[in-house]
Design a protein around this motif. Sequence first.
Motif, PDB file in Angstrom:
ATOM      1  N   THR A   1      -1.418  -7.796  -5.415  1.00 46.72           N
ATOM      2  CA  THR A   1      -1.079  -6.920  -4.292  1.00 46.72           C
ATOM      3  C   THR A   1       0.095  -6.015  -4.672  1.00 46.72           C
ATOM      4  O   THR A   1       0.090  -4.819  -4.337  1.00 46.72           O
ATOM      5  CB  THR A   1      -0.734  -7.762  -3.042  1.00 46.72           C
ATOM      6  N   VAL A   2       1.066  -6.581  -5.370  1.00 53.69           N
ATOM      7  CA  VAL A   2       2.219  -5.774  -5.801  1.00 53.69           C
ATOM      8  C   VAL A   2       1.764  -4.713  -6.816  1.00 53.69           C
ATOM      9  O   VAL A   2       2.129  -3.532  -6.706  1.00 53.69           O
ATOM     10  CB  VAL A   2       3.329  -6.679  -6.393  1.00 53.69           C
ATOM     11  N   VAL A   3       0.922  -5.124  -7.758  1.00 57.05           N
ATOM     12  CA  VAL A   3       0.412  -4.165  -8.753  1.00 57.05           C
ATOM     13  C   VAL A   3      -0.353  -3.050  -8.043  1.00 57.05           C
ATOM     14  O   VAL A   3      -0.195  -1.861  -8.354  1.00 57.05           O
ATOM     15  CB  VAL A   3      -0.508  -4.881  -9.782  1.00 57.05           C
ATOM     16  N   PHE A   4      -1.181  -3.438  -7.073  1.00 57.76           N
ATOM     17  CA  PHE A   4      -1.959  -2.445  -6.327  1.00 57.76           C
ATOM     18  C   PHE A   4      -1.025  -1.450  -5.628  1.00 57.76           C
ATOM     19  O   PHE A   4      -1.221  -0.235  -5.710  1.00 57.76           O
ATOM     20  CB  PHE A   4      -2.842  -3.158  -5.295  1.00 57.76           C
ATOM     21  N   THR A   5       0.000  -1.976  -4.969  1.00 60.01           N
ATOM     22  CA  THR A   5       0.916  -1.110  -4.216  1.00 60.01           C
ATOM     23  C   THR A   5       1.709  -0.204  -5.156  1.00 60.01           C
ATOM     24  O   THR A   5       1.785   1.009  -4.950  1.00 60.01           O
ATOM     25  CB  THR A   5       1.879  -1.975  -3.377  1.00 60.01           C
ATOM     26  N   VAL A   6       2.278  -0.816  -6.183  1.00 57.06           N
ATOM     27  CA  VAL A   6       3.108  -0.047  -7.115  1.00 57.06           C
ATOM     28  C   VAL A   6       2.246   0.995  -7.871  1.00 57.06           C
ATOM     29  O   VAL A   6       2.691   2.097  -8.158  1.00 57.06           O
ATOM     30  CB  VAL A   6       3.815  -1.003  -8.110  1.00 57.06           C
ATOM     31  N   GLY A   7       1.005   0.627  -8.132  1.00 55.30           N
ATOM     32  CA  GLY A   7       0.126   1.534  -8.857  1.00 55.30           C
ATOM     33  C   GLY A   7      -0.397   2.674  -8.013  1.00 55.30           C
ATOM     34  O   GLY A   7      -0.555   3.796  -8.505  1.00 55.30           O
ATOM     35  N   THR A   8      -0.675   2.400  -6.743  1.00 52.05           N
ATOM     36  CA  THR A   8      -1.300   3.452  -5.926  1.00 52.05           C
ATOM     37  C   THR A   8      -0.278   4.314  -5.181  1.00 52.05           C
ATOM     38  O   THR A   8      -0.506   5.511  -5.006  1.00 52.05           O
ATOM     39  CB  THR A   8      -2.257   2.847  -4.869  1.00 52.05           C
ATOM     40  N   LEU A   9       0.825   3.714  -4.759  1.00 46.91           N
ATOM     41  CA  LEU A   9       1.777   4.439  -3.898  1.00 46.91           C
ATOM     42  C   LEU A   9       2.292   5.743  -4.517  1.00 46.91           C
ATOM     43  O   LEU A   9       2.131   6.813  -3.905  1.00 46.91           O
ATOM     44  CB  LEU A   9       2.923   3.505  -3.503  1.00 46.91           C
ATOM     45  N   PRO A  10       2.883   5.704  -5.727  1.00 43.42           N
ATOM     46  CA  PRO A  10       3.396   6.965  -6.274  1.00 43.42           C
ATOM     47  C   PRO A  10       2.298   7.987  -6.558  1.00 43.42           C
ATOM     48  O   PRO A  10       2.481   9.181  -6.295  1.00 43.42           O
ATOM     49  CB  PRO A  10       4.094   6.561  -7.578  1.00 43.42           C
ATOM     50  N   VAL A  11       1.160   7.489  -7.057  1.00 38.95           N
ATOM     51  CA  VAL A  11       0.079   8.428  -7.405  1.00 38.95           C
ATOM     52  C   VAL A  11      -0.485   9.072  -6.146  1.00 38.95           C
ATOM     53  O   VAL A  11      -0.687  10.296  -6.088  1.00 38.95           O
ATOM     54  CB  VAL A  11      -1.034   7.709  -8.213  1.00 38.95           C
ATOM     55  N   THR A  12      -0.730   8.252  -5.126  1.00 35.57           N
ATOM     56  CA  THR A  12      -1.278   8.788  -3.873  1.00 35.57           C
ATOM     57  C   THR A  12      -0.309   9.805  -3.270  1.00 35.57           C
ATOM     58  O   THR A  12      -0.711  10.894  -2.839  1.00 35.57           O
ATOM     59  CB  THR A  12      -1.526   7.645  -2.854  1.00 35.57           C
ATOM     60  N   THR A  13       0.969   9.439  -3.249  1.00 34.56           N
ATOM     61  CA  THR A  13       1.969  10.336  -2.652  1.00 34.56           C
ATOM     62  C   THR A  13       2.063  11.632  -3.444  1.00 34.56           C
ATOM     63  O   THR A  13       2.069  12.733  -2.847  1.00 34.56           O
ATOM     64  CB  THR A  13       3.350   9.627  -2.607  1.00 34.56           C
ATOM     65  N   ALA A  14       2.094  11.531  -4.774  1.00 37.22           N
ATOM     66  CA  ALA A  14       2.189  12.739  -5.604  1.00 37.22           C
ATOM     67  C   ALA A  14       0.947  13.612  -5.418  1.00 37.22           C
ATOM     68  O   ALA A  14       1.063  14.841  -5.256  1.00 37.22           O
ATOM     69  CB  ALA A  14       2.338  12.343  -7.076  1.00 37.22           C
ATOM     70  N   CYS A  15      -0.231  12.994  -5.419  1.00 33.26           N
ATOM     71  CA  CYS A  15      -1.473  13.762  -5.222  1.00 33.26           C
ATOM     72  C   CYS A  15      -1.447  14.448  -3.862  1.00 33.26           C
ATOM     73  O   CYS A  15      -1.827  15.616  -3.738  1.00 33.26           O
ATOM     74  CB  CYS A  15      -2.696  12.852  -5.290  1.00 33.26           C
TER      75      CYS A  15
ATOM     76  N   ILE B   1       6.383   4.360   3.678  1.00 31.10           N
ATOM     77  CA  ILE B   1       6.361   3.093   4.425  1.00 31.10           C
ATOM     78  C   ILE B   1       4.942   2.781   4.913  1.00 31.10           C
ATOM     79  O   ILE B   1       4.439   1.672   4.765  1.00 31.10           O
ATOM     80  CB  ILE B   1       7.365   3.122   5.591  1.00 31.10           C
ATOM     81  N   LEU B   2       4.288   3.800   5.446  1.00 28.26           N
ATOM     82  CA  LEU B   2       2.922   3.614   5.949  1.00 28.26           C
ATOM     83  C   LEU B   2       1.990   3.156   4.822  1.00 28.26           C
ATOM     84  O   LEU B   2       1.203   2.209   4.973  1.00 28.26           O
ATOM     85  CB  LEU B   2       2.421   4.949   6.521  1.00 28.26           C
ATOM     86  N   ASN B   3       2.112   3.824   3.683  1.00 30.49           N
ATOM     87  CA  ASN B   3       1.235   3.519   2.542  1.00 30.49           C
ATOM     88  C   ASN B   3       1.538   2.127   1.970  1.00 30.49           C
ATOM     89  O   ASN B   3       0.628   1.403   1.566  1.00 30.49           O
ATOM     90  CB  ASN B   3       1.420   4.596   1.470  1.00 30.49           C
ATOM     91  N   THR B   4       2.811   1.753   1.980  1.00 33.02           N
ATOM     92  CA  THR B   4       3.166   0.416   1.476  1.00 33.02           C
ATOM     93  C   THR B   4       2.533  -0.661   2.345  1.00 33.02           C
ATOM     94  O   THR B   4       1.910  -1.600   1.843  1.00 33.02           O
ATOM     95  CB  THR B   4       4.700   0.227   1.494  1.00 33.02           C
ATOM     96  N   ILE B   5       2.679  -0.480   3.665  1.00 35.25           N
ATOM     97  CA  ILE B   5       2.120  -1.479   4.584  1.00 35.25           C
ATOM     98  C   ILE B   5       0.603  -1.549   4.398  1.00 35.25           C
ATOM     99  O   ILE B   5       0.010  -2.624   4.300  1.00 35.25           O
ATOM    100  CB  ILE B   5       2.499  -1.145   6.048  1.00 35.25           C
ATOM    101  N   LYS B   6      -0.022  -0.368   4.304  1.00 33.57           N
ATOM    102  CA  LYS B   6      -1.480  -0.319   4.142  1.00 33.57           C
ATOM    103  C   LYS B   6      -1.905  -0.986   2.821  1.00 33.57           C
ATOM    104  O   LYS B   6      -2.884  -1.726   2.784  1.00 33.57           O
ATOM    105  CB  LYS B   6      -1.928   1.148   4.176  1.00 33.57           C
ATOM    106  N   SER B   7      -1.147  -0.712   1.779  1.00 30.61           N
ATOM    107  CA  SER B   7      -1.499  -1.280   0.468  1.00 30.61           C
ATOM    108  C   SER B   7      -1.350  -2.795   0.461  1.00 30.61           C
ATOM    109  O   SER B   7      -2.156  -3.501  -0.138  1.00 30.61           O
ATOM    110  CB  SER B   7      -0.620  -0.686  -0.631  1.00 30.61           C
TER     111      SER B   7
END
Lengths: 292, 412
Positions: free
Chosen positions: A73-87, A220-226
Motif C-alpha cells: 500500500t505504501v509503495v502504491f501510494t508513493v509510486g502513484t501520488l507524485p506521478v498522478t499529481t505531476a501528470c 491529501i485526497l489522493n493519499t487517502i484514496k491510494s
Amino acid sequence: MAGNSRSFRRTDLLFLSPWLATLLLFWLFPIIASFAVSLTDYQLLSGNFAYVGSENFRRLFADDVFLRAILNTVVFTVGTLPVTTACAILLALFLNANLPARRFFQSVYFFPSVVSLVVVALIFSSLYARGGYIQMLGELAGLSAPEHGFLFSQMTALPAIMAMDIWMSSGYYMLLFLAALQSIPRELYDAAALEGASWWQRFRIVTLPHLKPMLLFVVILNTIKSFQIFVEVFVMTKGGPLNSTMTIVYFVYEEGLHKFNIGYGAAAANLLFALIALIAWLELKLIRERTV
Amino acid sequence: MMKSRLLLLIMIGLMGAGCSQQAGGPQQLTWWQFWTSPDVRPVVTRMAADFEAKAAAKVQLGDLTWADGHEKIAIGLAASGGPDVIELGSDWVAEFAAGGRLLDLTPYLGGLRDSLLMWEPAEFAGGTYAVPWMLGTRVLFCNKSLLAQAGYPPEFVPRTWPELLDAARKVDALGNDIFGFASNSAERHRLYKKFLPFFWSAGGEVFGVDQASTQFSSSAGLRSLEFYLQLSDAGLIETQARLEEYFVAGKVGFVISGEWLVRRLRQDRPALQWEVAAMPADTVTGVGVSFVGGEYLVVNTQSANPALAMALLRHLTLPENDGKFAAATGSFTPVNRYSPLPLDSALAPVAAVFQQQLKVSRATPVHPDWVAVEEILERGLEQAIFKKLSAAEALAMIDRECGEVLQRRYGR
C-alpha cells in the motif's frame, strides 16, 4: 434577547438533526464499534466472541501477509501520488493555454475518471494479458514482456495496477488544478512578462504559489484514496501472485468477509484508519509549513 | 394543534390498516439466488411464479453475484432475519451449517433423498442442511486443430497423464502465441479446483481419519503437484475466465472446464474444432477423477415459515422444473435423476462424457474449516507454481499451516 438566542439554537439543532443523526449513526458509531470489535475474537457466523485485548494488533504485526499489505500500500501510494499529481498539473497547464480543441481534450482526459472502475479494471486486465496490446506495443519497442502477462508476475503486477490508477485518476485531478489555474489573475502574468520573466519563472513565482492550496487538497485526497485501494485488486489480481498486490483494504476484506475473522479484520481496519490519519496530518503540516 | 393531532391519528390508522392487510395476506418467502443471466433468470422467475400460484404464497426474489455473493449471504445470515431460502455453492454448506445458520432439513426430506443426486456436500455433523439443485462436473476440452497440427490423428484425446503432458508440450511448441495447457494460478477459489482432481486421481485424501490434519505431503500429493507443475510449464497461467477466452480463440490445446464452455463455444466460435474427454487417469491408480461443484438450496434457521420454504425447495427440484432449469443453464447433469433433458444429436456425445465423468467426480470435503484449508492450499500451490518452493516444500508448508488451523478447532 436571551430567549431569541435560545430559540435560535433550538432551530439550528432541528435543522442540523438529519446531519447529526447521520454522523452519529454512520460515522461515529461504526468507528467506536469497529474499535470495540477489534478487541475481541468475534466470528461473524457463530456470533461468539471473547475479549482478547490487544492480541489482534499483536498478531497483525507478526503476520507476514499484513506486513506485505502495508508495504504494498505504501509503495502504491508513493509510486502513484507524485506521478498522478505531476501528470494532472501538466495536463491542466496544457489545457489552460489557449489551444484549439481545448474542450475536446479536456473531455478526453477527464473521461477515464467517470468510467466505472470495475469496467476499467476488466479492460486493463485484457490489455495486460499475455498477447495483449501492451505486450504487443512493448515488443514493437523491443521490450520483453513477463512470461505469463503483467498481472501474473510478482515484479509487474503492482506496477501494472499503479499505471492504470495513474491513467484513471490524472484527469480528475487535472480538472481541479484547471479550476485553480483559471482563478489566477491574468494581470500577474502580464506584470511578470513585462519584467521579462521566463516561462519557468512565471510558473515558479506566479502559478505554483497559487496552486498550493489545491495541491494540498489533491495530495491529501489522493493519499487517502491510494491507501484505500481495493476494487482494482479485487477485480484484477485478488491480492496475488504471492501477495504481491495484497493491500490493506483487501486484507481487511479477506479476513473479515471471507474468513469471517471480524475481530482480526477490524483491528487491521483500525490500523489503516490510524495510518491514514497520521499521514494526512503530516502532509497537512508539511505543505502548510512550506506554503508559509 | 387539533389539526396536527388529527393528522397523526389518521397516519397511525393507515399504518395499522396496512399491517392488518399484510397479516391477512399470502405468506411470504424471500429467496436469494445467483441466476441473473437473461437465459436463466426468466426460468427461475417462472418457477417462482408457479409456486406462488400453487402454494398461495408470495416469493420475493433477491439476486446474488458470484463476486460478492458469499459475503452478502454471510452478512444476511449473521443479521437477524435474512432470506428464508438461499442458493449456496456446494463448498459453503458446511461452513454456514457449522455457524448454526442453516436449518437441519432431515425431518422435511421424505422421498427427495431417492430422486436427487449428490447429497454428500449437504450433510454435516449428522444432519442434512441443504437440498441439491444443480450439479456440474469438469472435463478436459481439447482443441482438435492444434492436436492435428502437432501430429496427432483425428481420434486422439489424452487418456492418461503422460499422454496429456506429451500432447500439451507438443502443442505448446507450435508457436509463441499457442499454449499447450491452460493452467490456473494466483486465482483464489479456483486453483484448488484444478489441483484436487489430480490429487484425488493419484489416490490422495485431503483429511486424515480424525479430520484434524491434512495429507497433502503424501506420495499422492507429491506426484500430482509435480505433474501439475509440469503441465503449467507447458502452457499459459491465467484466470479461469481468460483461459477459456484463449481456448475459444483457438490458442490453447487443453483446458479443464464445465458445461458452460460448451454453450459458449457453440455460440461464439462454431467453427472451432474441439472435443471433450474424461479427465486423464493417473497411470499408477488408473483413475481420472474430476471435481464436481454444485448449487444447493438451504433454509435459514430464522425463517418464519420453514415448512413453506421446504415446499419451495421441493417445487424447484421437481423433474419438470429441474429439466427446464438444466436446459436453460446448459447443464447435461440434472440434479433429479428423473428429469427429462432433450438434447440435439450434436450434443449427445458431449453430454455422455459429462454424465460419465459425473460418476467419477468428487466434491470438496465437507468440513467447517474448508475455506481456511482452501486458502492455505492455494497459497502453497502458488509458491510452487511460481517456483518459490519445491513441490515437497510447498506441500509440507500446506500440511503444517492447515494442521495449526485444524488443531485450534479440535483443541489439541
